[in-house]
Design a protein around this motif. Structure first.
Motif, mmCIF file in Angstrom:
data_model
loop_
_atom_site.group_PDB
_atom_site.id
_atom_site.type_symbol
_atom_site.label_atom_id
_atom_site.label_comp_id
_atom_site.label_asym_id
_atom_site.label_seq_id
_atom_site.Cartn_x
_atom_site.Cartn_y
_atom_site.Cartn_z
ATOM 1 N N ARG A 244 0.820 -1.099 0.274
ATOM 2 C CA ARG A 244 -0.237 0.655 -0.001
ATOM 3 C C ARG A 244 0.749 1.092 -0.050
ATOM 4 O O ARG A 244 0.021 2.563 0.071
ATOM 5 C CB ARG A 244 -0.915 0.162 1.862
ATOM 6 N N TYR A 245 2.155 1.733 0.381
ATOM 7 C CA TYR A 245 2.649 2.431 0.591
ATOM 8 C C TYR A 245 4.021 2.540 -0.969
ATOM 9 O O TYR A 245 4.983 3.156 -0.751
ATOM 10 C CB TYR A 245 3.750 2.433 1.707
ATOM 11 N N ASP A 257 6.401 4.531 5.276
ATOM 12 C CA ASP A 257 4.412 5.939 5.412
ATOM 13 C C ASP A 257 5.221 7.381 5.819
ATOM 14 O O ASP A 257 4.316 8.365 6.318
ATOM 15 C CB ASP A 257 4.511 5.847 6.371
#
Length: 348
Positions: A244-245, A257
Motif C-alpha cells: 500500500r505504500y 509511511d
C-alpha cells in the motif's frame, strides 16, 4: 509476452553486472570490501549464493568457495549478531564441496546462537555489532536476516531440531515485538527495557530484511520444521501493508509511511524480492507480482554499466528521530548490491 521476455533478459544482464561489481569490490572500504566477516559482506555472499542457485552456474559457487577459504579464518575473531551473517553460506558450501571445515564452523555458529548470544529479558537476541557500541535490551529487524537465517540453515544442515525450534522462536519474538499493530509494518527497533519502538520509524530496509528473510528461513528448514500460522499470517499482513505504500515509480521511500522522503533502492529491492518469494511459497496473492515487476523496472534504471547500484542508503542504526532517516547519505554498498542481485535472480 515480448515485454516479459525483455524484462527477464534485462534482469539477467543486469545481474551479471551487479555480480561483477561485487567481485571487484574495494579493498579497505567498509561498504564494498568483500573480504571480511561481518554483515556487509555477509549480505553480499548470501546474495551470491542465491544467484548461484537460481542461475545454475557452477563457477559462481566455485567463486563463493574461494571466498570462504580465504576469509573463514576471520570468523573466529568475534561473535556478534550482525557478524554471524556470513555463516549462512557455509551449509550451502558444505553441501557443494563436502569440506568439513565449513560444517564445523557452521555448527559452532549454531551453538553460539542458541547457547551464548546475548538476549533481552523476553529471550530475543539482543542486537550486537562489531563496533564499540552497546544496544542493551534492543531488538532490531535486521537480526531476522543476519542471524535467524543462519540458524535455520545450520539446523537443516545438522538435522538439529533444537536449532530449528530456536530459529522459529526468535522469528516469532521479533515479529511480535517489532510489528506495529496499527499499520502491520515493522518498526526498525524495539527497546525491551523501556517498552517502546525507539524512534518509531517504519524504516524501509528493516521491513525488507523481514520481507526477504522469512521465505528464505522457511525454505531453509523445509522437511525439518514449519513456520507456525501466526508467523505466516503476520507475514501476509506485513506484505499487504508494504504494498500500500509503494510509490508510482515502483520504489519505496526510505521510511515507508513518509512519501516525501527520498526513494531507497536496497529496501525496495528486498521488499519486491519478498513479494516474489512469498507468491512462490503460496502465502501471497499472485497480484503482487505486478508490483514486484514495477520495482524491477525502477531498479534496472538504477544500475549503470559499471554494475554499481545507485540510491542505496548507508549503514543505519536506529536513529533518534524519524526525520533523521531522510538525512542518511546514499552510496554504493555490498548489501545494496546483494538485495538487488537477489531480486534480479528471481527473474530467470
Amino acid at each position: 509476452m515480448t515485454t516479459n521476455r525483455s524484462l527477464y533478459l534485462s534482469a539477467a544482464e543486469t545481474a551479471r553486472r551487479v555480480y561483477g561489481a561485487m567481485l571487484q569490490g574495494k579493498t579497505g572500504s567498509w561498504s564494498m570490501d568483500m573480504n571480511g566477516w561481518d554483515w556487509v559482506p555477509g549480505v553480499g555472499v548470501i546474495a551470491i549464493g542465491e544467484y548461484a542457485r537460481r542461475s545454475g552456474q557452477a563457477e559462481i559457487m566455485e567463486g563463493l568457495d574461494d571466498w570462504a577459504r580465504r576469509n573463514i579464518g576471520k570468523s573466529e575473531r568475534l561473535r556478534v549478531i550482525n557478524a554471524v551473517a556470513p555463516f549462512a553460506v557455509l551449509p550451502e558450501l558444505y553441501a557443494y564441496t563436502g569440506n568439513s571445515v565449513y560444517e564445523m564452523a557452521a555448527a559452532r555458529a549454531g551453538q553460539w546462537l542458541t547457547e551464548e548470544a546475548p538476549r533481552t529479558k523476553e529471550g530475543a537476541w539482543e542486537h550486537t555489532v562489531t563496533e564499540d557500541v552497546k544496544f542493551a535490551e534492543q531488538v532490531w529487524a535486521d537480526t531476522v536476516f543476519m542471524a535467524v537465517l543462519v540458524l535455520a540453515r545450520v539446523a537443516k544442515m545438522t538435522g538439529n531440531r533444537a536449532f530449528a525450534e530456536e530459529a522459529v522462536h526468535q522469528l516469532l519474538l521479533h515479529m511480535r515485538l517489532l510489528q506495529d499493530e496499527a499499520t502491520s509494518l515493522m518498526f526498525h527497533g524495539w527497546n525491551c527495557e523501556e517498552g517502546h519502538p525507539m524512534s518509531g520509524a517504519r524504516w524501509t530496509r528493516a521491513n525488507a530484511w523481514v520481507a526477504a528473510g522469512i521465505p528464505m528461513i522457511a525454505e531453509a528448514m523445509e522437511g525439518l520444521a514449519s513456520l507456525p500460522k501466526e508467523i505466516i499470517d503476520r507475514y501476509r499482513e506485513l506484505m499487504g501493508a508494504t504494498a500500500r505504500y509503494q510509490r508510482g515509480d515502483g520504489l519505496w521511500p526510505t521510511v515507508l509511511d513518509r512519501p516525501e522522503f527520498y526513494p531507497e533502492t536496497s529496501g525496495s529491492a528486498g521488499i519486491a524480492y519478498g513479494m516474489k518469494r512469498g507468491i512462490h511459497s503460496g502465502w501471497l496473492d499472485a497480484g503482487l507480482a505486478a508490483q514486484a515487476d514495477l520495482t524491477l523496472k525502477a531498479v534496472l534504471d538504477l544500475v549503470p554499466e559499471d554494475g554499481i547500484v545507485q540510491g542505496v542508503s548507508g549503514g543505519t542504526p536506529v536513529m533518534d528521530s524519524i526525520e533523521a532517516y531522510n538525512s542518511i547519505p546514499r552510496h554504493p554498498t555490498l548489501y545494496g548490491q546483494g538485495l538487488v542481485l537477489m531480486l534480479l535472480s528471481e527473474y530467470r
